[in-house]
Design a protein around this motif. Structure first.
Motif, PDB file in Angstrom:
ATOM      1  N   GLY A 135      11.637  -6.442  -4.026  1.00  0.00           N
ATOM      2  CA  GLY A 135      12.611  -5.614  -3.330  1.00  0.00           C
ATOM      3  C   GLY A 135      13.160  -4.507  -4.215  1.00  0.00           C
ATOM      4  N   GLN A 136      13.402  -4.834  -5.489  1.00  0.00           N
ATOM      5  CA  GLN A 136      13.925  -3.843  -6.422  1.00  0.00           C
ATOM      6  C   GLN A 136      12.909  -2.748  -6.740  1.00  0.00           C
ATOM      7  OE1 GLN A 136      17.194  -3.526  -6.778  1.00  0.00           O
ATOM      8  NE2 GLN A 136      17.411  -4.072  -8.911  1.00  0.00           N
ATOM      9  N   SER A 173      13.476  -0.296  -3.983  1.00  0.00           N
ATOM     10  CA  SER A 173      14.809   0.293  -4.029  1.00  0.00           C
ATOM     11  C   SER A 173      14.984   1.229  -5.221  1.00  0.00           C
ATOM     12  CB  SER A 173      15.867  -0.818  -4.079  1.00  0.00           C
ATOM     13  OG  SER A 173      17.160  -0.265  -4.182  1.00  0.00           O
ATOM     14  N   ALA A 207      14.976  -2.808   1.324  1.00  0.00           N
ATOM     15  CA  ALA A 207      14.078  -3.811   0.745  1.00  0.00           C
ATOM     16  C   ALA A 207      14.844  -4.800  -0.122  1.00  0.00           C
ATOM     17  CB  ALA A 207      12.982  -3.126  -0.069  1.00  0.00           C
ATOM     18  N   VAL A 208      15.709  -4.302  -1.000  1.00  0.00           N
ATOM     19  CA  VAL A 208      16.422  -5.217  -1.893  1.00  0.00           C
ATOM     20  C   VAL A 208      17.499  -5.990  -1.140  1.00  0.00           C
ATOM     21  CG1 VAL A 208      18.192  -3.576  -2.702  1.00  0.00           C
ATOM     22  CG2 VAL A 208      17.435  -5.438  -4.186  1.00  0.00           C
ATOM     23  N   SER A 256      15.766  -8.872   0.461  1.00  0.00           N
ATOM     24  CA  SER A 256      15.408  -9.912  -0.513  1.00  0.00           C
ATOM     25  C   SER A 256      16.618 -10.761  -0.880  1.00  0.00           C
ATOM     26  CB  SER A 256      14.796  -9.280  -1.769  1.00  0.00           C
ATOM     27  OG  SER A 256      15.773  -8.615  -2.554  1.00  0.00           O
TER      28      SER A 256
END
Length: 423
Positions: free
Chosen positions: A32-33, A36, A196-197, A200
């Motif tokens: 996720g990161q 991001s 995304a992050v 997660s």
């Protein structure tokens, strides 16, 4: 036969460097990161280019950098106290959501043609508030995510790896997006990337480690964390080093548009290449740390990487050649990330669990809260002395800080040796 063994050994080393991904929670966060942070660095490049294009002012570059980080000076220590009290995952979700809203707001103001400098400064301040809480909570949350102290060093290094993968790739993409579509699309992409992050973090199942009860006030516990960090000589010396580098060294990044356009006579794509080269060096440094298992060599690594950073900054400040600048900014990035990631790793290993949030908050303060003061100072004096001379002095002062740190190297090495022997 020998070729097969060599190939197998190579893949074993690669797998070892990514061993923290065995944790399902950390694996979700890692992926996720990646998305991001890519958006974050695309926006950072676009914002710096936009400000300098509109104003031709190095001072305003420094001012926006100051506005985006100054909240950390006041809020990060308090956030560290709360990081030892409340559910870290929930706060991280909130901080990421706030930054996402700010990215979409910036895009809307730009695309409607009403964006002004004061809008940028205000959005930078709000993002700074979000970051002031995000950083100590994220660092303190790493051990909860991986669930295994033996994986902590690798998780910290991989966290640095993904940050600098984005730092390497994001600005290069951002430079092309600016040239083709304009800065507004960079802001939209960043807003979308936060999803995304956030997804997660919402999907994780973790058991909070900071479940002990607190009876003191916020300021009593803040004072307790400060006193603890000061009494522990190793923690004190490490924080003094990175605070010094954060104040006089890290502000060089806000002047990258000046070097790209006025000193190296390039455009937004060259700015992307410079920032990407800085990120590439940092990425190599992060992989280097990820492949290491023991913490015993970390004091020496911290010393050498801080020297590399100071020398790299000094040479970069004097260069007017694109190839030389790309090379030395690579070395600067390597030294920068190895210094800060190795320091983070060492601090997180030796700190008591009930004070983890407060100590990592002081670590974050060293480059988040202190750096904006340096950005404001260097931005103020650069019109008088010139950007190149200003950063030349910065590089020399960084090396002086390293010399002072070197005088206490033995104390830190002995602390690490005792820690390893007891564990």
């Amino acid at each position: 036969m020998f070729r097969y063994i060599d190939i197998r050994s190579y893949f074993n080393r690669v797998g070892f460097a990514f061993r923290a991904l065995k944790s399902p929670n950390f694996r979700m966060f890692f992926y996720g990161q990646i998305v991001s942070l890519m958006g974050t660095y695309i926006q950072n490049l676009a914002l710096g280019w936009l400000i300098y294009r509109l104003t031709d002012s190095p001072f305003l570059l420094g001012l926006v950098g100051f506005a985006g980080q100054i909240p950390s000076l006041f809020l990060t220590p308090i956030a560290g106290v709360y990081a030892d009290r409340v559910n870290r995952r929930y706060v991280l979700i909130g901080s990421q959501a706030l930054s996402m809203v700010m990215a979409f707001t910036l895009a809307a103001l730009y695309l409607t043609g009403v964006l002004q400098i004061w809008h940028i400064i205000l959005i930078a301040v709000i993002n700074g508030v979000s970051l002031a809480f995000d950083t100590p909570f994220r660092h303190a949350f790493l051990l909860e995510m991986v669930g295994d102290r033996d994986l902590l060093q690798n998780a910290i290094a991989l966290n640095s790896t993904l940050i600098n993968s984005a730092r390497f790739i994001g600005p290069t993409i951002g430079g092309f997006i600016i040239a083709l579509l304009g800065e507004g699309w960079c802001f939209i992409i960043n807003g979308l990337s936060f999803m995304a992050v956030i997804a997660s973090l919402m999907s994780m199942r973790v058991k909070p480690m900071n479940t002990h009860h607190h009876h003191g006030s916020i300021f009593q516990e803040l004072a307790e964390g400060l006193a603890y960090s000061y009494r522990n000589k190793t923690i004190r010396y490490l924080l003094l080093l990175i605070s010094s580098i954060g104040f006089i060294g890290l502000p060089f990044q806000v002047f990258m548009p000046v070097f790209a356009r006025d000193i190296l006579h390039g455009n937004s794509q060259l700015l992307g290449f410079l920032t990407g080269s800085l990120g590439a060096g940092a990425l190599v440094g992060a992989f280097y740390l990820a492949s290491r298992k023991s913490i015993r060599s970390l004091p020496k690594i911290i010393l050498v990487s801080s020297i590399l950073f100071g020398i790299g900054l000094f040479v970069f400040s004097l260069s007017s050649n694109i190839a030389v600048s790309l090379g030395v900014i690579f070395i600067t990035g390597f030294g920068m990330i190895v210094l800060f990631a190795a320091t983070n790793t060492l601090l997180q290993h030796i700190v008591d669990e009930d004070k983890r949030g407060r100590v990592v908050a002081l670590y974050g303060l060293s480059f988040m809260g202190i750096t904006p003061l340096g950005s404001l100072l260097l931005g103020s004096i650069s019109p008088t002395f010139g950007v190149q001379l200003t950063l030349t002095i910065s590089g020399l002062l960084c090396l002086l800080a390293v010399v002072l740190f070197g005088r206490n190297y033995g104390t830190i090495a002995q602390t690490v040796k005792r820690f390893e022997n007891s564990h």
